[in-house]
Design an enzyme around this catalytic site. Structure first.
Site, PDB file in Angstrom:
ATOM      1  N   ASP A  59      23.616  28.870  37.877  1.00 35.86           N
ATOM      2  CA  ASP A  59      23.413  28.865  39.315  1.00 35.86           C
ATOM      3  C   ASP A  59      24.143  27.683  39.950  1.00 35.86           C
ATOM      4  OD1 ASP A  59      21.600  26.619  38.857  1.00 35.86           O
ATOM      5  OD2 ASP A  59      20.133  28.132  38.222  1.00 35.86           O
ATOM      6  N   ASP A  66      40.310  38.399  44.855  1.00 34.48           N
ATOM      7  CA  ASP A  66      40.129  39.406  43.814  1.00 34.48           C
ATOM      8  C   ASP A  66      40.975  40.639  44.132  1.00 34.48           C
ATOM      9  OD1 ASP A  66      38.593  40.385  41.472  1.00 34.48           O
ATOM     10  OD2 ASP A  66      37.787  41.821  42.916  1.00 34.48           O
ATOM     11  N   GLU A 108      44.868  37.289  42.701  1.00 31.18           N
ATOM     12  CA  GLU A 108      44.914  37.954  41.397  1.00 31.18           C
ATOM     13  C   GLU A 108      45.900  39.106  41.546  1.00 31.18           C
ATOM     14  OE1 GLU A 108      41.961  40.390  38.334  1.00 31.18           O
ATOM     15  OE2 GLU A 108      41.640  40.474  40.492  1.00 31.18           O
TER      16      GLU A 108
END
Length: 514
Positions: free
Chosen positions: A33, A201, A260
């Protein structure tokens, strides 16, 4: 935050990818976390990294462990809350570490309010125009999901929707202006909280051809998307998205974006790095190269050529691929080769990305089937094991699981019993450890004048070897992938991945000289 007189900070930065689920667990639930990351900032400062890349921590049902985003402008309770995020950013900045976060613009979760509304609204509704819905008795085309199976799922009302990944990740329709406006809102939300940039992404996704043509037979084994045969990716319209993102970032000084980018061909890759698009792009040539001097040299030359008018970016592992210790042969052999490739990578001009745990020499783990969670495992009909083996939690201390990652041994992925020698604690004071090699290499890269210059010059070298020099700085890097020791180029020894043998570079090793 410090600035650099030699150009924007990201052009030479060492980034550290934190797979948040697997880095450090502060509350004992077995899942990493944000407070866990904050608790380990001292380690990251000691390692010497310049910036973090945090994988998704946004509100999510976790069908793809956070890459299925239900609310891109909030923190999922499993990772903390916005206050904890703000504390992490503030404390990282106090230590001189910048913070970048993931951005997922290609798709949302099927639990995102937009998709929930689209399902409820019915065929032909404005709500469905935010996604790729089509009517018909059969799927609109032959597109397959990256995770396996068809890229189309059908709702009870007969409409099909597109998902290039899991069915829980419906693709957004970037022809709809609401989609662009919402992403801009997300960008500004996090930039206003003080972050330093984004990792985007599937940066070669987003844009889809309106006609949705069928895929042609794909060239197997490359992992790259050839737009000539694969219309799912790398469509020219994607560059409008990146120009929009860049325009927003230009309003926030010293911020950046890296994409990416899985595309075929240096020219296609270079399009993403034009002056009004991405600052950096992940070029995965090194990831795909075998441990062979000729293959590695070709990957380096290709990557430098693709980023000739921008900044090259280097990486050997991430959360989506087999860790390079395992790719290079696993065990002691794989580790020797991974250490050698670390020196090769760190000797190159440009930005570097380290994946959490690689500085410890972690391998990819062969998990039992009961432990596999990656949607690839299910979607492929249990024929592809997926990426879980590269996502095992980081071992910090102690002699048995969970090695200080958590207070519970019931971690979200099981940790191997044989990792006691790989912990941070075990390696920190060992001068010969992989962690010490990384620390030393990063320190030299940041402080030694030999690392100046952006041009790489190649030497003649024996078969199975190469050597290059940083023109302008003078650093020499030599790699031996042959089966016998070889003479090293003339110069003063700066760092070696393995001890020299009678003054020669042993097999599966690399060296730095000045």
């Amino acid at each position: 935050m410090p600035t650099n007189a030699d150009g924007p900070w990201w052009q030479h930065a060492v980034f550290y990818q934190v797979y948040v689920r697997s880095f450090a667990d502060s509350d004992g639930d077995g899942v990493g976390d944000l407070d866990g990351v904050r608790s380990r900032l001292g380690y990251l400062e000691l390692l010497g990294v310049d910036a973090l890349w945090l994988t998704p921590f946004f509100t999510s049902p976790m069908a793809d462990h956070g890459y299925d985003v239900a609310n891109p402008r909030d923190v999922d309770p499993v990772f903390g809350d916005l206050e904890k995020f703000d504390l992490l950013v503030a404390e990282a900045h106090e230590r001189g570490i910048r913070v970048t976060i993931d951005l997922v613009p290609n798709h949302t979760s099927d639990q995102h309010p937009w998709f929930v509304a689209a399902v409820e609204a019915g065929p032909g509704s404005p709500e469905r125009d935010r996604y790729w819905f089509r009517q018909g008795a059969y799927p609109p085309n032959n597109w397959t999901s990256i995770f396996g199976g068809s890229a189309w799922s059908q709702l009870p009302d007969g409409d099909w929707y597109l998902h290039l990944f899991a069915p829980e990740q419906p693709d957004l329709n970037w022809a709809n202006p609401e989609v662009s406006a919402d992403l801009e809102r997300t960008l500004r939300f996090w930039l206003d909280r003080g972050i330093d940039g984004f990792r985007i992404d599937v940066a070669h996704g987003m844009a889809k051809p309106e006609s949705l043509p069928d895929m042609a037979p794909r060239e197997e084994g490359t992992g790259l998307h050839d737009n000539a045969v694969d219309p799912r990716f790398d469509n020219d319209g994607v560059h409008e998205v990146h120009r929009m993102i860049r325009k927003v970032l230009d309003g926030y000084p010293n911020t950046m974006a890296i994409g990416e980018i899985w595309v075929k061909g240096d020219e296609r890759f270079a399009h993403y790095l034009r002056p009004d698009e991405l600052h950096l792009g992940f070029n995965f040539r090194l990831v795909e190269a075998d441990f062979d001097a000729d293959a590695v040299r070709l990957a380096i030359e290709s990557s430098l050529h693709a980023a000739a008018d921008s900044t090259p970016t280097w990486t050997l592992s991430n959360h989506d691929v087999v860790r390079h210790v395992t790719r290079y042969g696993d065990g002691e052999l794989g580790l020797r080769r991974a250490r050698a490739m670390t020196l090769v990578e760190f000797a190159l001009p440009g930005a570097l990305y380290i994946y959490n745990g690689e500085e410890l020499g972690l391998p990819t783990v062969e998990l039992p089937e009961w432990a596999l969670q990656d949607p690839v495992w299910k979607r492929s009909g249990h024929t592809r094991r997926g990426r879980d083996g590269s996502r095992i939690p980081v071992p910090w201390e102690g002699t048995e699981p969970p090695y200080g990652f958590s207070t519970t041994a019931n971690t979200w992925l099981p940790m191997p019993l044989e990792w006691a020698s790989l912990t941070v604690e075990a390696q920190l004071e060992d001068e010969d450890s992989t962690l010490s090699l990384y620390r030393h290499a990063i320190e030299l890269r940041k402080s030694h004048p030999a690392f100046g210059g952006a041009v790489v010059e190649w030497y003649g070298a024996p078969a199975g070897c190469f050597a290059f020099r940083r023109k302008g700085g003078g650093l020499i890097c030599a790699l031996n992938t042959s089966s016998a020791p070889v003479p090293i180029p003339p110069g003063e020894l700066l760092l070696a991945s393995e001890p020299l043998v009678d003054g020669q570079l042993p097999p599966d090793a690399a060296v730095w000289l000045v």
